[in-house]
Design an enzyme around this catalytic site. Structure first.
Site, PDB file in Angstrom:
ATOM      1  N   LYS A  26       0.836  -1.217   0.000  1.00 47.94           N
ATOM      2  CA  LYS A  26       0.000   0.000   0.000  1.00 47.94           C
ATOM      3  C   LYS A  26       0.862   1.255   0.000  1.00 47.94           C
ATOM      4  O   LYS A  26       0.449   2.299  -0.510  1.00 47.94           O
ATOM      5  CB  LYS A  26      -0.913  -0.023   1.230  1.00 47.94           C
ATOM      6  CG  LYS A  26      -1.645   1.253   1.497  1.00 47.94           C
ATOM      7  CD  LYS A  26      -2.265   1.224   2.850  1.00 47.94           C
ATOM      8  CE  LYS A  26      -1.989   2.341   3.809  1.00 47.94           C
ATOM      9  NZ  LYS A  26      -0.919   3.245   3.739  1.00 47.94           N
ATOM     10  N   ASN A  27       2.059   1.164   0.571  1.00 47.68           N
ATOM     11  CA  ASN A  27       2.914   2.353   0.620  1.00 47.68           C
ATOM     12  C   ASN A  27       3.788   2.525  -0.616  1.00 47.68           C
ATOM     13  O   ASN A  27       4.611   3.433  -0.671  1.00 47.68           O
ATOM     14  CB  ASN A  27       3.777   2.329   1.892  1.00 47.68           C
ATOM     15  CG  ASN A  27       2.949   2.672   3.120  1.00 47.68           C
ATOM     16  OD1 ASN A  27       1.765   2.962   3.012  1.00 47.68           O
ATOM     17  ND2 ASN A  27       3.579   2.646   4.287  1.00 47.68           N
ATOM     18  N   ARG A  98      -3.563  11.080   1.586  1.00 43.82           N
ATOM     19  CA  ARG A  98      -2.449  12.023   1.579  1.00 43.82           C
ATOM     20  C   ARG A  98      -1.644  11.934   0.277  1.00 43.82           C
ATOM     21  O   ARG A  98      -0.703  12.685   0.073  1.00 43.82           O
ATOM     22  CB  ARG A  98      -1.504  11.731   2.760  1.00 43.82           C
ATOM     23  CG  ARG A  98      -2.036  12.232   4.088  1.00 43.82           C
ATOM     24  CD  ARG A  98      -1.132  11.836   5.225  1.00 43.82           C
ATOM     25  NE  ARG A  98       0.223  12.341   5.111  1.00 43.82           N
ATOM     26  CZ  ARG A  98       0.611  13.560   5.480  1.00 43.82           C
ATOM     27  NH1 ARG A  98      -0.273  14.401   5.976  1.00 43.82           N
ATOM     28  NH2 ARG A  98       1.870  13.942   5.353  1.00 43.82           N
ATOM     29  N   CYS A 122      -4.150   9.043   7.997  1.00 40.29           N
ATOM     30  CA  CYS A 122      -4.457   8.569   9.346  1.00 40.29           C
ATOM     31  C   CYS A 122      -4.253   9.664  10.375  1.00 40.29           C
ATOM     32  O   CYS A 122      -3.384  10.512  10.233  1.00 40.29           O
ATOM     33  CB  CYS A 122      -3.567   7.374   9.683  1.00 40.29           C
ATOM     34  SG  CYS A 122      -4.136   5.855   8.938  1.00 40.29           S
ATOM     35  N   ASP A 318       4.854   1.333  11.619  1.00 38.61           N
ATOM     36  CA  ASP A 318       3.602   0.629  11.303  1.00 38.61           C
ATOM     37  C   ASP A 318       3.570  -0.792  11.884  1.00 38.61           C
ATOM     38  O   ASP A 318       2.509  -1.416  11.918  1.00 38.61           O
ATOM     39  CB  ASP A 318       3.387   0.550   9.782  1.00 38.61           C
ATOM     40  CG  ASP A 318       3.186   1.917   9.173  1.00 38.61           C
ATOM     41  OD1 ASP A 318       4.173   2.672   9.087  1.00 38.61           O
ATOM     42  OD2 ASP A 318       2.058   2.248   8.792  1.00 38.61           O
ATOM     43  N   VAL A 340       9.029   7.978  15.452  1.00 40.42           N
ATOM     44  CA  VAL A 340       8.671   8.507  14.128  1.00 40.42           C
ATOM     45  C   VAL A 340       7.468   9.457  14.221  1.00 40.42           C
ATOM     46  O   VAL A 340       7.479  10.539  13.645  1.00 40.42           O
ATOM     47  CB  VAL A 340       8.404   7.358  13.134  1.00 40.42           C
ATOM     48  CG1 VAL A 340       7.975   7.912  11.779  1.00 40.42           C
ATOM     49  CG2 VAL A 340       9.648   6.493  12.989  1.00 40.42           C
TER      50      VAL A 340
HETATM   51  C1  UD1 Z   1       4.589   6.990   5.243  1.00 40.49           C
HETATM   52  C2  UD1 Z   1       3.679   5.802   5.269  1.00 40.49           C
HETATM   53  C3  UD1 Z   1       3.243   5.452   6.689  1.00 40.49           C
HETATM   54  C4  UD1 Z   1       4.463   5.286   7.576  1.00 40.49           C
HETATM   55  C5  UD1 Z   1       5.383   6.494   7.458  1.00 40.49           C
HETATM   56  C6  UD1 Z   1       6.690   6.288   8.216  1.00 40.49           C
HETATM   57  C7  UD1 Z   1       2.576   5.923   3.145  1.00 40.49           C
HETATM   58  C8  UD1 Z   1       1.300   6.130   2.406  1.00 40.49           C
HETATM   59  N1  UD1 Z   1       2.507   6.070   4.463  1.00 40.49           N
HETATM   60  O1  UD1 Z   1       3.830   8.115   5.716  1.00 40.49           O
HETATM   61  O2  UD1 Z   1       2.514   4.212   6.648  1.00 40.49           O
HETATM   62  O3  UD1 Z   1       4.030   5.163   8.918  1.00 40.49           O
HETATM   63  O4  UD1 Z   1       5.707   6.744   6.087  1.00 40.49           O
HETATM   64  O5  UD1 Z   1       7.332   5.096   7.801  1.00 40.49           O
HETATM   65  O6  UD1 Z   1       3.601   5.581   2.582  1.00 40.49           O
HETATM   66  N2  UD1 Z   1       6.868  15.135   8.790  1.00 40.49           N
HETATM   67  C9  UD1 Z   1       6.977  16.504   8.950  1.00 40.49           C
HETATM   68  N3  UD1 Z   1       6.794  17.309   7.857  1.00 40.49           N
HETATM   69  C10 UD1 Z   1       6.536  16.801   6.613  1.00 40.49           C
HETATM   70  C11 UD1 Z   1       6.453  15.397   6.441  1.00 40.49           C
HETATM   71  C12 UD1 Z   1       6.614  14.591   7.554  1.00 40.49           C
HETATM   72  O7  UD1 Z   1       7.206  16.978  10.069  1.00 40.49           O
HETATM   73  O8  UD1 Z   1       6.394  17.583   5.675  1.00 40.49           O
HETATM   74  C13 UD1 Z   1       7.018  14.249   9.973  1.00 40.49           C
HETATM   75  C14 UD1 Z   1       5.714  13.497  10.288  1.00 40.49           C
HETATM   76  O9  UD1 Z   1       4.861  14.287  11.054  1.00 40.49           O
HETATM   77  C15 UD1 Z   1       6.228  12.278  11.023  1.00 40.49           C
HETATM   78  C16 UD1 Z   1       7.574  12.009  10.334  1.00 40.49           C
HETATM   79  O10 UD1 Z   1       7.944  13.207   9.662  1.00 40.49           O
HETATM   80  O11 UD1 Z   1       6.462  12.600  12.381  1.00 40.49           O
HETATM   81  C17 UD1 Z   1       7.545  10.870   9.352  1.00 40.49           C
HETATM   82  O12 UD1 Z   1       6.554  11.113   8.376  1.00 40.49           O
HETATM   83  P1  UD1 Z   1       6.686  10.542   6.881  1.00 40.49           P
HETATM   84  O13 UD1 Z   1       7.859   9.616   6.831  1.00 40.49           O
HETATM   85  O14 UD1 Z   1       6.649  11.669   5.939  1.00 40.49           O
HETATM   86  O15 UD1 Z   1       5.359   9.700   6.748  1.00 40.49           O
HETATM   87  P2  UD1 Z   1       4.383   9.583   5.508  1.00 40.49           P
HETATM   88  O16 UD1 Z   1       5.140   9.640   4.240  1.00 40.49           O
HETATM   89  O17 UD1 Z   1       3.236  10.512   5.698  1.00 40.49           O
END
Ligand code: UD1
Length: 445
Positions: A26-27, A98, A122, A318, A340
């Protein structure tokens, strides 16, 4: 989608046994679908699961003029006539996903500008998009915020540059990859995430003609190219879903074979699974047989452990929530330090109502300090076990938290009612069919 009951009644206390299949991650899959926008010819993606994010991204691609043909597990996407879409319609189609933020770079390359809706996803922490927007701005994009969403354009086109992430965000790394492959010049991304799904996206982009080098120490260099073609790709299997079922086997004292699960992307999980006392057996497949991993509880007690979540190759966030349910059955004190997301332990409250003994703390427990330490985030948990879980009425909070409630309900004594299953269907294909295959006792309400 065939699985659509919003609420379930579950009778717990029966070990889950049997076989389930996992398909493409899914990711990865929705991101590879976005990458198809970058090609000058059609792309084919195989091993595609039937989950809501795929429906949403298919809808968004079609809205932008991409022809999408979908048959079981296979998508053919033709971006020959990419065009603008109305913001109001994009907002309707984007739902709670997202993924749309990742369409920025490809749409700017194809159309000169992009509209991005308010983001869903989420409810685990704030989930900001500042890294995404900062990276795009550094590459020359201009961002205008309006009530309905973000208007982004790049009057001079996107231009390669040096970008450093303050945290190795998965989404922001993908944003840079999808934007830099057709940008002018070279982009160097430091502190990049290197999750297996990102490496698989890099494989997709390389097939399309991109020049991407992954250096030691989380540095990724992307040399912009003039044009990209379509790809043909078999999505890597969903290691996060596979681990969820593994934890379900452990928590219910069951025995589950996950067809399609692959060892290489699960090394860290498998080490922890073994430390807790779970058994597994890897089958590499071949001769027409799929790869698989059998996970089972060998009987006797489970062992407490201390873990912390981290970006790959660490223990994935996850995996944390399903594992915590299994840890309620381990003997002694387990420690989980979530590094994370600042807010991914809220689900433990419901487990406590079911009889678990889990205490959450603001401090960084278990060894290292993280960026959430000394702040007001309850991001460490101490789980004391074993505890007998009892049935309860539960409202699903998010994708993995929801799966954890489900495992808890299946492990518990008595009946539970779960509401808000839609969130689980976002990430688990044929979810109810799989529960049936594992002999779970449940009714749709
Ligand atoms: C993706 C995954 C999710 C997984 C996560 C971490 C998908 C669809 N989802 O989510 O299942 O749990 O990676 O492995 O692939 N952050 C910021 N600013 C930003 C972006 C992120 O502060 O612009 C922070 C987030 O709040 C979080 C951390 O960085 O604390 C990690 O987020 P990120 O790795 O970006 O997660 P996603 O890509 O949203």
């Amino acid at each position: 989608m065939t699985n659509n009951a919003s609420s379930l009644r579950i009778v717990g206390g029966t070990p889950l046994t049997g076989e389930v299949s996992v398909r493409g991650a899914k990711n990865l899959v929705p991101k590879a679908m976005v990458a198809a926008l970058l090609g000058s010819t059609p792309s084919t993606l195989r091993n595609v699961p039937n989950v809501v994010d795929v429906d949403i991204v298919s809808g968004l691609l079609k809205l932008h003029g991409v022809t999408v043909q979908r048959s079981d597990g296979r998508l053919v996407m033709d971006p020959g006539a990419v065009d603008h879409a109305e913001p109001a319609e994009i907002n309707v189609h984007a739902g709670a996903s997202r993924i749309p933020i990742l369409m920025c770079g490809p749409l700017i390359h194809r159309l000169g500008r992009a509209f991005i809706p308010d983001l869903g996803g989420c409810r685990i922490g704030d989930r900001p998009i500042d890294f995404h927007l900062d990276a795009l701005r550094q590459m020359g994009a201009k961002v205008r915020k309006e009530a309905e969403g973000l208007y982004i354009d790049a009057p001079e086109g996107l231009i390669g540059t040096k970008i450093e992430l303050s945290f190795p965000s998965v989404g922001a790394t993908e944003q840079v990859l999808l934007s830099a492959v057709l940008a002018e010049g070279t982009t160097e991304l430091s502190n990049a995430a290197t999750e297996p799904e990102i490496m698989d996206l890099i494989c997709v982009l390389q097939k399309m003609g991109a020049q991407i080098t992954v250096h030691a120490g989380r540095v990724v260099r992307i040399e912009g190219v003039e044009s990209l073609q379509g790809y043909d790709h078999l999505a890597l299997p969903d290691r996060l879903e596979a681990a969820s079922w593994a934890c379900a086997a452990l928590a219910t004292a069951g025995d589950i074979t996950v067809l399609g699960a692959e060892q290489a992307s699960m090394l860290t999980f498998l080490n922890v699974f073994r430390q807790v006392g779970g058994k597994f057996q890897v089958d590499d497949g071949g001769n027409g047989e799929p790869k698989s991993i059998r996970f089972w509880h060998p009987g006797g007690g489970l062992d407490a452990i201390a873990i912390e979540t981290a970006v790959a190759p660490g223990f994935q966030t996850d995996w944390q929530q399903p594992l915590v349910v299994a840890l309620t059955q381990a003997e002694g004190l387990s420690i989980v330090h979530e590094t994370v997301y600042e807010n991914r332990l809220g689900f433990t409250e419901a487990l406590n109502q079911m009889g678990a003994r889990i205490q959450v703390y603001r401090e960084c427990l278990g060894g290292s300090t993280c960026r959430f330490g000394q702040r007001n985030f309850q991001h460490s948990a101490v789980i004391s076990g074993p505890t007998q879980l009892r049935g309860a009425e539960l409202e699903i909070p998010d994708l993995r938290g929801g799966f954890s409630y489900l495992i808890a309900a299946l492990a518990a004594e008595g009946e539970s009612t779960l509401h808000g299953l839609e969130l689980i269907y976002r990430g688990y294909e044929n979810f109810l069919g799989k529960l049936t295959a594992l002999n779970a006792k449940y009714d749709e309400l």
